[in-house]
Design a protein around this motif. Structure first.
Motif, short mmCIF file in Angstrom:
data_model
loop_
_atom_site.label_atom_id
_atom_site.label_comp_id
_atom_site.label_asym_id
_atom_site.label_seq_id
_atom_site.Cartn_x
_atom_site.Cartn_y
_atom_site.Cartn_z
N LEU A 1 0.84 -1.19 0.00
CA LEU A 1 0.00 0.00 0.00
C LEU A 1 0.88 1.25 0.00
CD1 LEU A 1 -2.72 1.48 0.27
CD2 LEU A 1 -2.54 1.15 2.76
N GLY A 2 1.92 1.25 0.81
CA GLY A 2 2.84 2.37 0.84
C GLY A 2 3.48 2.62 -0.52
N GLU A 3 3.86 1.54 -1.19
CA GLU A 3 4.44 1.66 -2.53
C GLU A 3 3.47 2.33 -3.50
OE1 GLU A 3 5.58 -2.50 -3.27
OE2 GLU A 3 7.59 -1.73 -3.67
N LEU A 4 2.19 1.98 -3.40
CA LEU A 4 1.19 2.56 -4.30
C LEU A 4 1.02 4.05 -4.05
CD1 LEU A 4 -1.52 -0.25 -4.41
CD2 LEU A 4 -0.02 0.49 -6.26
N PHE A 5 1.04 4.47 -2.79
CA PHE A 5 0.98 5.90 -2.50
C PHE A 5 2.20 6.61 -3.08
CE2 PHE A 5 -2.15 5.14 1.00
CZ PHE A 5 -3.06 6.12 0.64
N GLN A 6 3.38 6.01 -2.91
CA GLN A 6 4.60 6.62 -3.44
C GLN A 6 4.58 6.67 -4.97
OE1 GLN A 6 7.31 3.96 -1.30
NE2 GLN A 6 8.07 5.73 -0.16
N LYS A 7 4.06 5.64 -5.57
CA LYS A 7 3.94 5.60 -7.03
C LYS A 7 3.12 6.77 -7.55
CE LYS A 7 2.07 2.65 -10.74
NZ LYS A 7 1.33 1.38 -11.03
N GLU A 8 2.13 7.19 -6.77
CA GLU A 8 1.26 8.30 -7.16
C GLU A 8 1.82 9.66 -6.71
OE1 GLU A 8 -1.36 8.09 -9.14
OE2 GLU A 8 -0.97 5.94 -9.31
N GLY A 9 3.06 9.65 -6.20
CA GLY A 9 3.73 10.90 -5.87
C GLY A 9 3.57 11.37 -4.44
N ALA A 10 3.02 10.53 -3.58
CA ALA A 10 2.83 10.92 -2.18
C ALA A 10 4.05 10.57 -1.34
CB ALA A 10 1.59 10.24 -1.62
N GLU A 11 4.15 11.22 -0.21
CA GLU A 11 5.20 10.94 0.77
C GLU A 11 4.55 10.24 1.95
OE1 GLU A 11 7.20 13.74 4.04
OE2 GLU A 11 7.73 14.29 1.98
N ILE A 12 5.07 9.07 2.33
CA ILE A 12 4.48 8.31 3.43
C ILE A 12 5.29 8.48 4.71
CG2 ILE A 12 3.36 6.64 1.91
CD1 ILE A 12 5.60 4.66 2.62
N SER A 13 4.60 8.51 5.84
CA SER A 13 5.26 8.63 7.12
C SER A 13 4.44 7.92 8.19
CB SER A 13 5.46 10.10 7.49
OG SER A 13 4.22 10.74 7.66
N THR A 14 5.05 7.75 9.35
CA THR A 14 4.42 7.07 10.47
C THR A 14 4.45 7.98 11.69
OG1 THR A 14 4.97 4.85 9.68
CG2 THR A 14 4.61 5.10 12.05
N LEU A 15 3.34 8.04 12.42
CA LEU A 15 3.28 8.84 13.64
C LEU A 15 3.11 7.90 14.83
CD1 LEU A 15 3.23 11.74 14.75
CD2 LEU A 15 0.73 11.66 14.54
N THR A 16 4.04 7.98 15.78
CA THR A 16 4.06 7.04 16.90
C THR A 16 3.43 7.60 18.17
OG1 THR A 16 6.29 7.79 17.52
CG2 THR A 16 6.13 5.92 16.00
N THR A 17 2.80 8.77 18.07
CA THR A 17 2.08 9.35 19.19
C THR A 17 0.68 9.73 18.73
OG1 THR A 17 2.79 11.61 18.67
CG2 THR A 17 4.21 10.32 20.14
N ALA A 18 -0.17 10.08 19.67
CA ALA A 18 -1.47 10.65 19.29
C ALA A 18 -1.22 11.95 18.53
CB ALA A 18 -2.31 10.91 20.53
N PRO A 19 -2.01 12.24 17.49
CA PRO A 19 -1.71 13.40 16.64
C PRO A 19 -2.02 14.74 17.32
CG PRO A 19 -3.79 12.40 16.00
CD PRO A 19 -3.19 11.49 17.04
N SER A 20 -0.99 15.56 17.41
CA SER A 20 -1.16 16.92 17.93
C SER A 20 -1.59 17.84 16.79
CB SER A 20 0.15 17.43 18.52
OG SER A 20 1.12 17.58 17.49
N LYS A 21 -1.94 19.06 17.12
CA LYS A 21 -2.28 20.03 16.09
C LYS A 21 -1.11 20.23 15.15
CE LYS A 21 -5.56 22.69 18.92
NZ LYS A 21 -5.83 24.02 19.54
N ASN A 22 0.09 20.28 15.69
CA ASN A 22 1.27 20.49 14.87
C ASN A 22 1.53 19.31 13.95
OD1 ASN A 22 3.66 22.16 14.24
ND2 ASN A 22 4.79 20.42 15.10
N ASP A 23 1.34 18.09 14.46
CA ASP A 23 1.50 16.90 13.62
C ASP A 23 0.55 16.96 12.43
OD1 ASP A 23 3.43 15.63 15.28
OD2 ASP A 23 1.84 14.82 16.55
N LEU A 24 -0.67 17.35 12.68
CA LEU A 24 -1.69 17.34 11.63
C LEU A 24 -1.46 18.44 10.60
CD1 LEU A 24 -4.79 16.51 13.84
CD2 LEU A 24 -3.68 15.00 12.18
#
Length: 267
Positions: free
Chosen positions: A65-88
């Motif tokens: 799935l990550g490869e498919l996002f990258q194929k379409e030009g997206a950048e993938i990342s992982t967040l290891t905490t609950a999302p803060s306003k800054n993260d979002l």
């Protein structure tokens, strides 16, 4: 450096699972907090995240799935905490998949959806974020707290399980996409042991199995919420090795990825 940046060697390339300065690339962020399963690597003996993660190349991983996002030009990342306003602020698409119950979570205690995270995500969606909620079925996913988030958008994951099967009874897991579907073409998809969804405004159903709703989409403010009762696009069912040829999960995943990215472009 952001403490939540994770580097990993995956798919032959060193990927930085964090946020870069490539502003032209849509940023797809995968939760690794509410889904927080870990196991020991058999070769290195190092404890690592697995199960619906970008770097997991086994059957239960999201590496393809990550490869498919990258194929379409997206950048993938992982967040290891609950999302803060800054993260979002650094995310265009944020994916939560199969939130843990205690027996699955690292340390035996699940990280549960909380009021602060719900408030952050609700505001982010209204401002144009694309939120993806992929549940699982009864006994394999946390429902009570996850639904507190989903309900903000007219979506409720029922704590049940349909499309149940044993072994290679693949046809019992068939989901037939009807003409005119917003996301998929007329494909035969495979989704087994799925939770159904109850829907109210602003959400609308878009996918069915056993004559029950399993997928819903909500347009909220400038943003979009996509909900499905199954983490259906993991490696095992899109690599073409297990399912019979009449199923089209890989093609369906391609269409889904493109659809999600189009929601970003509409902001």
């Amino acid at each position: 450096m952001n403490k939540n940046i994770v580097k990993t060697l995956a798919l032959g390339t060193l990927l930085t699972f964090g946020f870069s300065n490539a502003q032209n690339k849509p940023k797809v962020v995968l939760d690794n907090f509410f889904n927080n399963e870990k196991r020991e690597n058999k070769e290195t003996k190092v404890l690592e995240s697995w199960h619906y993660t970008w770097n997991d190349t086994t059957n239960g991983g999201f590496s393809m799935l990550g490869e498919l996002f990258q194929k379409e030009g997206a950048e993938i990342s992982t967040l290891t905490t609950a999302p803060s306003k800054n993260d979002l602020r650094n995310a265009n698409i944020y994916i939560i998949v199969d939130p843990d119950i205690d027996k699955e979570a690292y340390g035996g205690k699940a990280n549960l959806m909380d009021a602060k995270t719900i408030k952050n995500l609700e505001k982010w969606v209204k401002n144009g974020g694309v939120l993806v909620l992929l549940s699982n079925d009864n006994g394999n996913s946390e429902f009570e707290h996850f639904n507190k988030l989903a309900e903000k958008f007219g979506i409720y994951f029922n704590d049940d399980s349909i499309n149940r099967l044993k072994g290679r009874e693949f046809e019992k897991g068939a989901v037939y996409v009807k003409p005119g579907n917003e996301v998929f073409s007329e494909l035969k998809l495979y989704m087994k042991e799925v939770s159904t969804i109850s829907v109210k405004v602003p959400a609308k159903p878009f996918l069915y199995a056993e004559n029950q709703v399993i997928g819903a989409i909500a347009k909220v403010g400038k943003g979009t919420v996509f909900a499905l009762g199954d983490p259906w696009c993991y490696n095992e069912y899109i690599d073409g090795k297990k399912l019979t040829e009449d199923f089209s999960n890989y093609e369906g995943t391609e269409e889904w990825v493109k659809w999600l990215l189009k929601q970003v472009s509409k902001k």
